[in-house]
Design an enzyme around this catalytic site. Sequence first.
Site, mmCIF file in Angstrom:
data_model
loop_
_atom_site.group_PDB
_atom_site.id
_atom_site.type_symbol
_atom_site.label_atom_id
_atom_site.label_comp_id
_atom_site.label_asym_id
_atom_site.label_seq_id
_atom_site.Cartn_x
_atom_site.Cartn_y
_atom_site.Cartn_z
ATOM 1 N N LYS A 183 4.905 -3.206 3.027
ATOM 2 C CA LYS A 183 5.696 -2.967 3.706
ATOM 3 C C LYS A 183 7.488 -3.031 2.310
ATOM 4 O O LYS A 183 8.289 -2.898 3.164
ATOM 5 C CB LYS A 183 6.405 -3.117 4.538
ATOM 6 C CG LYS A 183 5.155 -3.116 5.655
ATOM 7 C CD LYS A 183 5.574 -3.070 7.166
ATOM 8 C CE LYS A 183 4.404 -2.627 7.954
ATOM 9 N NZ LYS A 183 4.689 -2.653 9.456
ATOM 10 N N LYS A 190 -4.810 4.364 3.571
ATOM 11 C CA LYS A 190 -5.355 4.967 4.694
ATOM 12 C C LYS A 190 -3.973 5.791 5.734
ATOM 13 O O LYS A 190 -3.326 6.181 5.249
ATOM 14 C CB LYS A 190 -4.146 3.274 5.610
ATOM 15 C CG LYS A 190 -5.654 2.839 6.175
ATOM 16 C CD LYS A 190 -4.573 1.463 6.707
ATOM 17 C CE LYS A 190 -4.496 1.564 8.278
ATOM 18 N NZ LYS A 190 -3.482 0.166 8.766
ATOM 19 N N LYS A 240 1.610 7.417 9.960
ATOM 20 C CA LYS A 240 2.260 7.984 10.350
ATOM 21 C C LYS A 240 3.007 8.192 9.467
ATOM 22 O O LYS A 240 4.596 8.979 9.348
ATOM 23 C CB LYS A 240 2.232 7.156 11.611
ATOM 24 C CG LYS A 240 3.196 6.642 11.821
ATOM 25 C CD LYS A 240 4.518 5.933 12.507
ATOM 26 C CE LYS A 240 5.743 4.815 12.588
ATOM 27 N NZ LYS A 240 6.354 4.431 11.164
#
Length: 339
Positions: free
Chosen positions: A115, A199, A202
């Site tokens: 991230k 993966k 969103k």
Amino acid sequence: MSLKNHTVLSGVQPSGDLHIGNYLGAIKNFINMQDDFNCYFCVVDLHAITVKQDPESLRRNTLEVVATYLASGIDPKLSVIFNQSSVSMHAELSWILNCVTRMGWLNRMTQFKDKAGKDRENVSSGLFIYPNLMAADILLYKATHVPVGNDQKQHLELTRDIAQRFNRDYNCENFFPSPEPIIDNDISRIMSLKNGLQKMSKSDPSEYSRISLTDDNDTIIKKIKKAKTADVPMPDNLNDVLVLSEINNLLNIYSGFSSMKKEQLIDQYKGENFSNFKSELSDLLVSKIEPIAIEVKKLMNDKSFLFDVLSDGKKRATEIATKTLNDVYDIVGLLRYDS
Ligand code: TRP
């Protein structure tokens, strides 16, 4: 076998646009557990703000996760549904755990590395200590089982390390139990419809990479029609399927929503091209997602009911959380007294 002396806790972030990956990886598994375990299902709003959120959207998304829990079949009488920030003990315990977790442990967390990426100097410090808050969520209720997606396995292992370190440092053997992850490896890793190695997320810029729980029927059909497949027909065995990552992913989705085994599905469609398979898969998805989408919409128009569910959950969660936090403060040596 009743496991009512066992406790389940899990959480979903209210970061918007829940998709079938979130559903199969987490929410669907919650439903099966509520008869046998004491269940706590949390909307982890404090986790969401480790990255920037628009306040109005955060409020709405939090209610939408509650609505999705209910629409998917979580029974607020059996399970405790609440939002994390309404039970202040989550933040309080997480501070204590910040003082237990070693920097080296956090430095190994792959989700943080993913991230933060190249922006490491500029992400919030909350993102770095995110796993300590997750450990607090779990340990506050002395949860024994935690249903999560595959990507959370490392955070669960860290939670176990934190629990054991606390117990050892403070000489309170068995105070915190070591929670077990419950992970269904196939369906807890639903991949993008455009790339079977990525993966479903969103944050993928393409809408066609994912199916949202609020997609209408035409959109679902269109997205499955466009989903990447393979240049060969459906193989006749699982080993050959596993190398075709997009096909494997579609089979995982099919299996997750139908509870038919992948081997059965392969047997049913072997040797065929994918048009029949895709049209049956989109029928299945429509039949499962449409009722959820309708119910979410209905519940979002009944905010007072959603707030009733949350208030009741907050009350039940606070009872246990207060007890654990008081015990922790005693163990650590923080003074407690009545004013
Ligand atoms: N980190 C989890 C995720 O992104 C969400 C989460 C927060 C969670 N606290 C939790 C999951 C406690 C299980 C238990 O999916």
